[in-house]
Design a protein around this motif. Structure first.
Motif, mmCIF file in Angstrom:
data_model
loop_
_atom_site.group_PDB
_atom_site.id
_atom_site.type_symbol
_atom_site.label_atom_id
_atom_site.label_comp_id
_atom_site.label_asym_id
_atom_site.label_seq_id
_atom_site.Cartn_x
_atom_site.Cartn_y
_atom_site.Cartn_z
ATOM 1 N N VAL A 154 72.453 82.957 -34.284
ATOM 2 C CA VAL A 154 72.791 81.961 -35.311
ATOM 3 C C VAL A 154 74.295 81.680 -35.301
ATOM 4 C CG1 VAL A 154 72.871 81.539 -37.795
ATOM 5 C CG2 VAL A 154 70.808 82.510 -36.765
ATOM 6 N N ALA A 155 75.108 82.748 -35.162
ATOM 7 C CA ALA A 155 76.563 82.550 -35.128
ATOM 8 C C ALA A 155 76.974 81.735 -33.911
ATOM 9 C CB ALA A 155 77.269 83.909 -35.116
ATOM 10 N N TYR A 156 76.331 81.984 -32.769
ATOM 11 C CA TYR A 156 76.653 81.232 -31.566
ATOM 12 C C TYR A 156 76.285 79.758 -31.713
ATOM 13 C CZ TYR A 156 76.218 79.481 -26.795
ATOM 14 O OH TYR A 156 76.313 78.714 -25.673
ATOM 15 N N LEU A 157 75.095 79.494 -32.248
ATOM 16 C CA LEU A 157 74.677 78.101 -32.443
ATOM 17 C C LEU A 157 75.585 77.391 -33.432
ATOM 18 C CD1 LEU A 157 70.775 78.491 -32.549
ATOM 19 C CD2 LEU A 157 72.197 77.685 -30.662
ATOM 20 N N TYR A 158 76.007 78.103 -34.457
ATOM 21 C CA TYR A 158 76.906 77.496 -35.440
ATOM 22 C C TYR A 158 78.251 77.151 -34.792
ATOM 23 C CZ TYR A 158 79.917 77.020 -39.525
ATOM 24 O OH TYR A 158 80.810 76.554 -40.449
ATOM 25 N N GLU A 159 78.757 78.075 -33.966
ATOM 26 C CA GLU A 159 80.024 77.818 -33.291
ATOM 27 C C GLU A 159 79.910 76.631 -32.338
ATOM 28 O OE1 GLU A 159 83.291 80.156 -30.465
ATOM 29 O OE2 GLU A 159 81.481 81.176 -31.176
ATOM 30 N N VAL A 160 78.792 76.563 -31.611
ATOM 31 C CA VAL A 160 78.591 75.422 -30.707
ATOM 32 C C VAL A 160 78.530 74.123 -31.493
ATOM 33 C CG1 VAL A 160 76.940 74.354 -29.134
ATOM 34 C CG2 VAL A 160 77.466 76.781 -28.912
ATOM 35 N N GLU A 161 77.847 74.152 -32.626
ATOM 36 C CA GLU A 161 77.745 72.941 -33.450
ATOM 37 C C GLU A 161 79.105 72.523 -33.982
ATOM 38 O OE1 GLU A 161 75.385 71.384 -37.463
ATOM 39 O OE2 GLU A 161 75.185 73.453 -36.780
ATOM 40 N N GLN A 162 79.901 73.505 -34.432
ATOM 41 C CA GLN A 162 81.222 73.181 -34.948
ATOM 42 C C GLN A 162 82.131 72.628 -33.860
ATOM 43 O OE1 GLN A 162 82.141 73.205 -38.232
ATOM 44 N NE2 GLN A 162 79.942 73.585 -38.450
ATOM 45 N N ARG A 163 82.019 73.196 -32.652
ATOM 46 C CA ARG A 163 82.818 72.663 -31.546
ATOM 47 C C ARG A 163 82.412 71.232 -31.220
ATOM 48 N NH1 ARG A 163 83.162 77.642 -27.131
ATOM 49 N NH2 ARG A 163 84.482 79.043 -28.378
ATOM 50 N N ALA A 164 81.118 70.970 -31.245
ATOM 51 C CA ALA A 164 80.654 69.611 -30.968
ATOM 52 C C ALA A 164 81.150 68.642 -32.024
ATOM 53 C CB ALA A 164 79.125 69.590 -30.885
ATOM 54 N N LEU A 165 81.089 69.073 -33.293
ATOM 55 C CA LEU A 165 81.579 68.206 -34.365
ATOM 56 C C LEU A 165 83.083 67.987 -34.244
ATOM 57 C CD1 LEU A 165 79.561 69.609 -37.423
ATOM 58 C CD2 LEU A 165 79.181 67.469 -36.191
ATOM 59 N N ALA A 166 83.817 69.057 -33.900
ATOM 60 C CA ALA A 166 85.266 68.911 -33.742
ATOM 61 C C ALA A 166 85.601 67.973 -32.586
ATOM 62 C CB ALA A 166 85.907 70.286 -33.518
ATOM 63 N N ALA A 167 84.853 68.099 -31.482
ATOM 64 C CA ALA A 167 85.087 67.210 -30.344
ATOM 65 C C ALA A 167 84.770 65.759 -30.714
ATOM 66 C CB ALA A 167 84.237 67.641 -29.157
ATOM 67 N N GLU A 168 83.709 65.569 -31.483
ATOM 68 C CA GLU A 168 83.351 64.212 -31.903
ATOM 69 C C GLU A 168 84.403 63.630 -32.825
ATOM 70 O OE1 GLU A 168 79.623 61.901 -34.124
ATOM 71 O OE2 GLU A 168 79.531 64.056 -33.716
ATOM 72 N N ARG A 169 84.891 64.463 -33.772
ATOM 73 C CA ARG A 169 85.944 63.976 -34.666
ATOM 74 C C ARG A 169 87.221 63.650 -33.899
ATOM 75 N NH1 ARG A 169 83.830 68.089 -38.168
ATOM 76 N NH2 ARG A 169 85.395 69.548 -37.369
ATOM 77 N N GLU A 170 87.555 64.503 -32.915
ATOM 78 C CA GLU A 170 88.757 64.244 -32.115
ATOM 79 C C GLU A 170 88.610 62.959 -31.309
ATOM 80 O OE1 GLU A 170 91.518 66.473 -28.725
ATOM 81 O OE2 GLU A 170 89.700 67.424 -29.506
ATOM 82 N N GLN A 171 87.405 62.742 -30.764
ATOM 83 C CA GLN A 171 87.179 61.517 -30.002
ATOM 84 C C GLN A 171 87.292 60.292 -30.902
ATOM 85 O OE1 GLN A 171 83.415 61.451 -28.009
ATOM 86 N NE2 GLN A 171 83.843 59.580 -26.891
ATOM 87 N N GLU A 172 86.729 60.384 -32.100
ATOM 88 C CA GLU A 172 86.836 59.256 -33.034
ATOM 89 C C GLU A 172 88.289 59.020 -33.440
ATOM 90 O OE1 GLU A 172 84.281 60.222 -36.236
ATOM 91 O OE2 GLU A 172 82.414 59.804 -35.135
ATOM 92 N N ALA A 173 89.025 60.119 -33.666
ATOM 93 C CA ALA A 173 90.432 59.969 -34.046
ATOM 94 C C ALA A 173 91.237 59.319 -32.927
ATOM 95 C CB ALA A 173 91.027 61.334 -34.407
ATOM 96 N N ARG A 174 90.951 59.740 -31.680
ATOM 97 C CA ARG A 174 91.658 59.126 -30.549
ATOM 98 C C ARG A 174 91.306 57.654 -30.421
ATOM 99 N NH1 ARG A 174 91.159 63.638 -25.679
ATOM 100 N NH2 ARG A 174 92.576 65.191 -26.602
ATOM 101 N N ALA A 175 90.033 57.325 -30.655
ATOM 102 C CA ALA A 175 89.631 55.921 -30.567
ATOM 103 C C ALA A 175 90.328 55.096 -31.648
ATOM 104 C CB ALA A 175 88.112 55.801 -30.699
#
Length: 418
Positions: A154-175
């Motif tokens: 569960v901790a691993y899946l949560y970390e993967v999800e948070q990384r994906a969300l952070a990457a998505e937010r960073e991509q949106e911010a860059r755009a």
């Protein structure tokens, strides 16, 4: 249809209660005991199963309650129902919720209590032999290990999800940042083009109207009007050319790009001629040997001179201006100076001066604008080798792009064109 999250634990507790109840009723047909013990046994079953409703909120407390219920139920009740299921589930939940040390301790206490309880019995009356005790130890260890593995998963899946969300937010911010920078570049280009041309047209037409207001002879009036209209025509034609080139960056990819040349220092004589048509006496000085510039840098230098002349014609009230270009081995220095009244000391920086400073800073240079004795001076330093930042060279790769990179800056400035 899955149950709501808040109903999952009560639902699981109800399932365990049903299983334990049915099993106990089946085994009760072969067991006889006093009614008081039967009532106590059913009460312990109810308490142990009901505690599972709080297994995620209070995992350790629920494990302790179910263990105590089992510790009282099995010695007192002859029905021998499977209440141990509730403890097993509570022990797994404690490990899965991150209470690993508590789960290990409860498993050890359980195994020790069962072992000590069997030691007091005679060999022929023991309920659990050595093999069963070893199997029970393995069973308890497996529950704790599986719970710990589930926790890690569960901790691993949560970390993967948070990384994906952070990457998505960073991509949106860059755009968003890229879109903002592009809008700022286009806005600055339009400001420089339209501000300069409209200022010249305003000054030329105003001067013509002033001369015509004195009611000169018809021949002189016609010559004045003709000269003013020709100046307005030439200025507006140049403005339209540059405007089409700038708006070309907004065209769709499947449309043909405009082929008009990008403005640069090679167009400086025409720029000086248009500004001089307003009555301003302009002198140009060149020191050193000119070298070809990359189109974005060439455009930036041209726009700095253009905006400076715009401010002179609109705000300075000057009679003459000087444009000095000093070519050095590693940089180009620009100086535009006028003999006007200068800028108010408390004047905030205008968009024109800020735009010029942004152009210079985008290529690793700098720009200053200040009052000097007898007028106002704009000085810019543009390195001939554009430094590469974290994202690579700041100059656009497409030489046909009429825009230049930007970088925020704040400079004291005279009132410039809006």
């Amino acid at each position: 249809m899955p149950l709501p999250r808040r109903m999952r634990d009560p639902g699981l507790a109800l399932v365990v209660l049903v299983v334990v109840t049915v099993w106990t009723l089946v085994s009760a047909r072969h067991a006889e005991e006093p009614v008081s013990r039967t009532v106590l046994g059913w009460a312990l079953i109810l308490v142990g199963c009901a505690a599972l409703c709080l297994r995620r909120r209070l995992p350790v407390a629920v494990a302790v309650v179910t263990l105590l219920a089992c510790a009282l139920y099995y010695p007192l009740s002859a029905q021998d129902g499977p209440l141990l299921i509730a403890f097993a589930l509570a022990l797994y939940t404690a490990a899965a919720e991150g209470r690993f040390a508590a789960a290990v301790a409860l498993a050890a206490v359980t195994l020790l209590a069962v072992g000590l309880g069997e030691v007091g019995h005679q060999p022929g009356r023991r309920q659990i032999d050595g093999t069963s005790l070893a199997m029970m130890a393995g069973w308890l260890i497996s529950l704790v290990a599986v719970g710990r593995a589930q926790r890690n998963r569960v901790a691993y899946l949560y970390e993967v999800e948070q990384r994906a969300l952070a990457a998505e937010r960073e991509q949106e911010a860059r755009a968003r940042q890229s879109a903002t920078e592009e809008r700022l570049r286009i806005a600055r280009e339009l400001h420089d083009i339209l501000g300069h041309s409209i200022s010249l047209i305003n000054v030329q037409s105003g001067a013509a109207l002033h001369r015509l207001g004195k009611k000169p002879a018809p021949e002189l009036a016609l010559a004045t009007a003709h000269e003013a209209l020709r100046a307005v025509r030439d200025t507006s034609k140049e403005a339209l050319r540059e405007l089409r080139a700038t708006l070309g960056v907004l065209r769709r990819a499947d449309e043909a790009a405009p082929m008009a040349p990008v403005s640069g220092l090679a167009s400086l004589p025409e720029l000086v001629e248009r500004a001089a048509s307003t009555g301003l006496d302009i002198c140009t000085q060149v020191e050193g040997t000119p070298v070809p510039l990359p189109p974005p840098l060439d455009l930036a230098a041209y726009r700095i001179v253009q905006e400076s002349l715009t401010n002179v014609t609109r705000h300075a009230g000057a009679r003459s201006a000087l444009i000095a270009l000093e070519w050095r081995a590693d940089e180009l220095r620009l100086r535009i100076e006028d003999d006007g009244g200068g800028a108010p000391e408390d004047a905030p920086p205008g968009s024109g001066i800020c735009g010029m400073a942004e152009r210079a800073r985008a290529f690793g240079g700098e720009l200053t604008a200040r009052n000097v004795p007898g007028g106002f001076r704009v000085e810019a330093r543009l390195p001939l080798t554009t430094p590469a930042g974290p994202a690579g060279p700041v100059a656009p790769a497409d030489p046909a792009d009429p825009t230049a990179p930007t970088a925020p800056t704040t400079r004291p400035a005279e009132g410039d064109s809006a």
